[in-house]
Design an enzyme around this catalytic site. Structure first.
Site, short mmCIF file in Angstrom:
data_model
loop_
_atom_site.label_atom_id
_atom_site.label_comp_id
_atom_site.label_asym_id
_atom_site.label_seq_id
_atom_site.Cartn_x
_atom_site.Cartn_y
_atom_site.Cartn_z
N VAL A 1 64.85 104.42 126.67
CA VAL A 1 64.40 104.94 127.96
C VAL A 1 64.74 106.42 128.08
O VAL A 1 63.95 107.25 128.53
CB VAL A 1 65.05 104.15 129.12
N ALA A 2 65.95 106.78 127.62
CA ALA A 2 66.38 108.17 127.75
C ALA A 2 65.70 109.07 126.74
O ALA A 2 65.33 110.20 127.05
CB ALA A 2 67.90 108.24 127.58
N ASP B 1 31.57 139.64 139.74
CA ASP B 1 30.47 140.23 140.49
C ASP B 1 31.01 141.39 141.29
O ASP B 1 32.20 141.43 141.58
CB ASP B 1 29.97 139.21 141.53
N ASP C 1 27.26 133.64 141.88
CA ASP C 1 26.92 133.03 143.15
C ASP C 1 25.53 132.43 143.19
O ASP C 1 25.24 131.58 144.01
CB ASP C 1 27.11 134.04 144.30
N ASP D 1 23.13 131.72 137.81
CA ASP D 1 24.44 131.96 137.21
C ASP D 1 25.05 130.69 136.63
O ASP D 1 26.02 130.74 135.89
CB ASP D 1 25.42 132.53 138.25
N ASN E 1 70.45 109.72 132.77
CA ASN E 1 69.03 109.99 132.61
C ASN E 1 68.27 109.98 133.93
O ASN E 1 67.36 110.78 134.15
CB ASN E 1 68.44 108.96 131.66
N ASP F 1 69.67 113.75 135.60
CA ASP F 1 68.60 114.57 135.01
C ASP F 1 67.41 114.79 135.95
O ASP F 1 66.78 115.84 135.92
CB ASP F 1 68.09 113.92 133.73
N1 LIG Z 1 17.67 140.25 150.14
C1 LIG Z 1 17.19 141.09 149.23
N2 LIG Z 1 15.90 141.42 149.24
C2 LIG Z 1 15.40 142.25 148.32
N3 LIG Z 1 16.10 142.82 147.35
C3 LIG Z 1 17.41 142.55 147.27
C4 LIG Z 1 18.03 141.66 148.21
N4 LIG Z 1 19.33 141.59 147.91
C5 LIG Z 1 19.51 142.35 146.82
N5 LIG Z 1 18.37 142.95 146.43
C6 LIG Z 1 18.16 143.81 145.27
O1 LIG Z 1 18.31 143.04 144.09
C7 LIG Z 1 19.36 143.59 143.29
C8 LIG Z 1 20.11 142.46 142.63
O2 LIG Z 1 20.71 141.63 143.60
P1 LIG Z 1 21.69 140.45 143.18
O3 LIG Z 1 21.86 139.64 144.40
O4 LIG Z 1 21.20 139.86 141.92
O5 LIG Z 1 23.01 141.16 142.81
P2 LIG Z 1 23.97 142.01 143.74
O6 LIG Z 1 23.78 141.57 145.14
O7 LIG Z 1 23.75 143.44 143.44
O8 LIG Z 1 25.39 141.66 143.40
P3 LIG Z 1 26.36 141.11 142.38
O9 LIG Z 1 27.33 142.21 142.13
O10 LIG Z 1 26.93 140.02 143.18
O11 LIG Z 1 25.58 140.69 141.18
C9 LIG Z 1 20.20 144.40 144.24
O12 LIG Z 1 20.83 145.46 143.58
C10 LIG Z 1 19.21 144.90 145.25
O13 LIG Z 1 18.59 146.08 144.75
#
Ligand SMILES: Nc1ncnc2c1ncn2[C@@H]1O[C@H](COP(=O)(O)OP(=O)(O)OP(=O)(O)O)[C@@H](O)[C@H]1O
Length: 921
Positions: A292-293, A339, A643, A647, A739, A743
């Site tokens: 056991v120990a 990001d 996000d 991705d 033990n 312990d």
């Molecule tokens: N709601 C939107 N409508 C139109 N164009 C957009 C919108 N949001 C972002 N964009 C354009 O699309 C590009 C890419 O956006 P995306 O969301 O892929 O990355 P991000 O927001 O720059 O950020 P991350 O650093 O999180 O990748 C942005 O740089 C911007 O020019």
């Protein structure tokens, strides 16, 4: 009421074979209004929550009995029975049986704690669904959905129930969970004719737990909970075995090796005993107690307990870890790819500058999403800005609720700008409703909406308003509009004006957005045609510079990473110049490249250049995936944030995929192993720090256990061979007391020790490194040897002073004190115990104090002494026992001195090295 009770009764024609309006009528719900609160209440009572039933619950008795399936428990029980049959001596039998109950209770408690933390995490990971009820779009807990609800879905959502689609804009859904088909299926509201159409072909239906990969849509919920398609197969999915962590696997095999060695040693002890003529019964019980120990069966369970408590601690630091192995991997993270938007920055977007072709620049005042503020021309000119602001108000889904933004922050900046310019957002949207749209997608980086309008010349047109990334839209533009209304062609000679303006704004770290438009003949416009293809030959309208301040705590966290040998890279969809400027401000080292440049490099080239790359801008999701693979191939433990829907592959491929709890899509959360509830980069670093501390504590615990175990076995072997204490230096109850009672508090103190200082100034732990190195083993053997010699010597002194009982008490006391010293010494492998930082906290001291009390009481308290076969010791003997135990400290300090010298010569790992030259775009 009658309708409600009918709701959800599928008649002979299946939902997918009927028109959407027909299905809505059947469910008694107007699509534009949604259900009323009353209807929801009634239906919820009738159908129950929208939840998949879990597995059956085990009874308390069954759970308790399950604890006896463990090998050691069985050994102890058998020993108790044999002991009772042979000796008829109740004391030992009761102690042995009591021990199994104690173990079972501890096991149950640990399980309950682990379950509790799983439940708490599940609670934090609740899915919310957007529904239309009483005419308003609201967010509700997905469990509260009822048949007939109108659910709004968009790219990144998980479909929260089964439903008949009634609105679809380029809607695509990935249904692999149900159909096994990993390619997304295009969806539309059109009914699908026929009967028994396979699930994968029902293009007007959406099913629970599938993922929206593109577009936007609305559906009428047709089934919830166990009534859904996934509910029908839910029982097939239940009960997947949790995978073991790398450390657990290593400990499993370590335990086996030790068990074998201990087994052989035990057999030797028994054989020697038999040869010396000991009774088999005494040897049997001694053997059981020693087993056991000495056999570390509990190690993997301790790791699980520590890791699951760890997940709760990390959750308190705003990160939810979904799988236990990740807690362990966290500590060896060597690269964090993050990001930019929202993680390194606040994602509080405010437009600061408006630029219109023709050199008209405006600055914008005001903060956040408040609409107070002004658009001021730098030259003082007064211009009609409405044609430039209309697309900002119309080509956006975000809405303002007072100062609160509901929706995307980039859109927030633009609608607030439109409002500052005098547009009434709600009124404008009512006047020009959307007739078609292209939802935003980070693949093509723009969004477009289509509206009936009047051209400058007064003719009715369908106007397409587009907003998006400047590089993308400039490339799709044919002309630009001047403030006086003239439209001039974009030529090779003047295109640089637009790109120059973009570069100028981006160099200040601002996000640049472009708005543009295109008119169509209403007669020729087809809203269901290829709309993305129509976003070309645009007329550029304006460029907007948007600030998104870096998170204040991100800079410090990045500096901490540098010290900890963790390389931080910014991986962003934003423009390279904007990204490089923010990276510089935050102290991220290395050059900035664009996704296009990145993609153009071969694997070999990239591997060679990786160390100098700090920022990858305008990334495509496949670039992220490739980066993860390359970094892993070069021996790194990679943490990658993401996000969006796209991705997911990179998040899955990373060692630690990190999703955003606030802004992240359901799909990314599903693919990730860690979710940040505050979307904050600094949280990742805190989690890494916690992971390092946890692993370090596990090592402390392991070192302690191993050194004591070496001593147990060696003491019995040597005593048998040299005929000390008649070959049985400790009786079975003494072994178990040491033990279990002495312990365990020491082990708990080590497992929950405060983090060793300087953990974040060490390079990351290499992956796959064995838990105990060769040096560790040598050291354990040396410490074990010191404990063996010291304890047996103490026995001799005690024996000489007062016979066998005093000798045994001396041995037990000295060995117990050795354990206490070994515990304190295990806290740091390098630094001396005299280091000021090495003093344990009060809570920890209490645990060591408890162990010390146990050591003293077993000799001092008469009833205890009688059971355990000990006696009181004189002051002189106490002093001797203490002096012998402290010899361990002297030996360990010498070992540490040697190790410290050697440690200083170990170089840092290559990926951890900083790059000369700093940030450069
Ligand atoms: N709601 C939107 N409508 C139109 N164009 C957009 C919108 N949001 C972002 N964009 C354009 O699309 C590009 C890419 O956006 P995306 O969301 O892929 O990355 P991000 O927001 O720059 O950020 P991350 O650093 O999180 O990748 C942005 O740089 C911007 O020019």
């Amino acid at each position: 009421m009658a309708v409600d009770q009918q709701a959800g009764k599928e008649t002979s024609v299946p939902w997918y074979g009927r028109a959407a309006d027909d299905v809505a009528r059947e469910f008694g719900v107007p699509i534009e209004q949604g259900l009323s609160a009353d209807q929801v209440q009634r239906r919820l009572a009738e159908h129950g929550p929208n939840r998949l039933a879990g597995g059956k619950k085990e009874s308390a008795v069954a759970a308790f009995l399950r604890q006896y399936r463990d090998f050691m428990q069985i050994v102890l029980l058998v020993a108790a029975v044999v002991n009772q049959l042979v000796t008829r001596e109740w004391g030992t039998t009761l102690v042995l049986a009591g021990l199994t109950v104690f173990n079972a209770v501890i096991g149950l408690r640990q399980e309950a704690k682990a379950e509790e933390s799983v439940r708490a995490l599940a609670q934090m990971l609740k899915t919310v669904a957007r529904v239309r009820r009483d005419g308003q779009a609201v967010e509700v807990d997905a469990e509260q959905l009822v048949p007939g609800d109108i659910v709004l879905v968009e790219a990144g959502n998980r479909v929260p129930a089964d439903g008949r689609i009634c609105v679809a804009a380029t809607l695509e859904i990935e249904e692999a969970a149900l159909t096994g088909e990993s390619l997304p299926v295009g969806k539309s509201p059109d009914p699908v004719p026929g009967r028994d159409v396979p699930l994968g072909d029902r293009t007007c239906m959406a099913y629970m737990n599938t993922s929206v990969t593109r577009g936007r849509g609305e559906m009428i919920v047709t089934a919830t909970g166990m009534g859904t398609e996934i509910g029908h197969i839910a029982h097939l999915l239940a009960g997947t075995e949790a995978d073991k962590t790398p450390l657990q696997k290593q400990l499993d095999s370590l335990s086996k090796i030790i068990a074998t060695i201990a087994g052989i040693a035990l057999a030797l002890v028994v054989l020697i005993g038999l040869a010396r003529g000991e009774s088999f019964n005494t040897l049997f019980i001694t053997g059981v107690a020693l087993a056991v120990a000495a056999i570390p069966t509990g190690l993997p369970a301790v790791v699980t307990a520590l890791l699951s408590i760890g997940t709760q601690e990390i959750a308190r630091r705003n990160a939810i870890v979904k799988r236990l192995p990740a807690v362990e991997t966290l500590g060896s993270t060597s690269v964090i790819c993050s990001d930019k938007t929202g993680t390194l920055t606040l994602n509080k977007m405010t437009a600061r500058e408006l630029a219109i072709p023709g050199e008209n620049r405006f600055t914008v005042t005001g903060e956040g999403y408040r609409t107070e503020g002004e658009i001021k021309h730098v030259g003082g000119a007064r211009l009609d800005l409405d044609p430039y602001l209309l697309p900002m108000a119309l080509c956006a889904d975000a809405v303002l609720d007072g100062e609160n933004l509901i929706g995307d922050p980039t859109e927030g900046a633009l609608i607030v700008l439109a409002a500052k310019g005098g547009l009434d957002l709600a009124e404008t949207r009512r006047a020009y409703p959307r007739i078609a749209e292209v939802p935003f997608d980070s693949d093509y980086k723009f969004m477009a909406t289509f509206h009936h309008m009047t051209s400058d010349a007064g003719a009715p047109v369908v106007r397409c308003y587009v907003k998006g990334a400047p590089d993308v839209l400039i490339a799709r533009a044919a002309s630009y509009r001047k403030p006086d209304g003239t439209v001039l062609p974009v030529t090779d000679a003047n295109r640089h004006l637009a790109t120059d303006a973009n570069d100028r704004i981006a160099a200040a770290g601002e996000r640049v957005m472009v708005v543009a438009q295109r008119d169509f003949d209403p007669a020729a416009f087809d809203p269901s045609g290829d709309l993305i293809g129509q976003v070309r030959d645009l007329t550029l309208l304006a460029m907007v510079g948007i600030v998104d301040p870096p998170r204040p705590e991100a800079k410090a966290a990045i500096a901490e990473c540098r010290e900890a040998g963790i390389r931080v890279r910014m991986i962003t969809g934003d423009h390279a110049t904007t990204a490089a400027a923010i990276a510089k401000e935050l102290g991220i080292e290395g050059r900035a490249v664009t996704g296009t440049q990145f993609a153009a490099m071969s694997d070999e080239e990239l591997l060679a250049r990786l160390p100098e790359l700090g920022v990858i801008a305008r990334v495509a999701p496949e670039d992220k995936l490739r980066l993860v693979r390359l970094l892993k191939a070069s021996g790194n433990v990679v943490s990658m944030t993401g996000d969006g829907v796209n991705d997911a592959p990179a998040l899955k491929a990373a060692d630690i995929g990190v999703a955003m709890g606030i802004t992240g899509t359901e799909v990314s959360k599903e693919a990730a192993v860690m979710i940040l509830t505050d979307d904050n980069f600094a949280t990742i670093v805190k989690a890494v720090e916690y992971g390092r501390g946890l692993y370090d504590n596990l090592l402390k615990y392991l070192r302690f256990q191993m050194s004591t175990l070496v001593a147990y076995i060696a003491i019995f072997l040597v005593a048998g061979l040299l005929d000390i204490a008649a070959g049985t230096p400790l009786n079975p109850l003494q072994i178990l007391w040491l033990n279990m009672v002495v312990d365990i508090p020491i082990a708990i103190a080590l497992g929950f020790d405060d983090p060793t200082s300087g953990l974040m100034r060490r390079p990351p732990r290499p992956v796959g490194a064995p838990v105990l190195s060769a040096t560790d083993w040598v050291r354990l053997c040396v410490l074990g040897a010191v404990m063996t010699v010291g304890s047996l010597w103490a026995y001799q002194i005690g024996f000489a002073a007062g016979g066998a009982v005093v000798g045994a008490t001396m041995l037990l006391t000295t060995l117990s004190l050795f354990h206490l010293v070994a515990g304190l010494l295990s806290r740091d492998q390098l630094n001396t115990i005299f280091d000021r930082d090495a003093i344990p906290s009060v809570a920890q001291l209490r645990r060591y104090g408890f162990a010390l009390l146990a050591i003293i009481l077993v000799t001092l308290l008469d009833p205890l002494a009688r059971i355990f076969g000990t006696t009181g010791l004189s002051l002189r003997l106490w002093c001797i026992a203490i002096a012998i135990a402290l010899s361990l400290l002297v030996v360990e300090e010498l070992i540490k001195l040697v190790l410290r010298r050697r440690h200083h010569r170990v170089p840092a790992r290559p990926e951890a090295a900083t790059v000369p030259g700093g940030t450069a775009a």
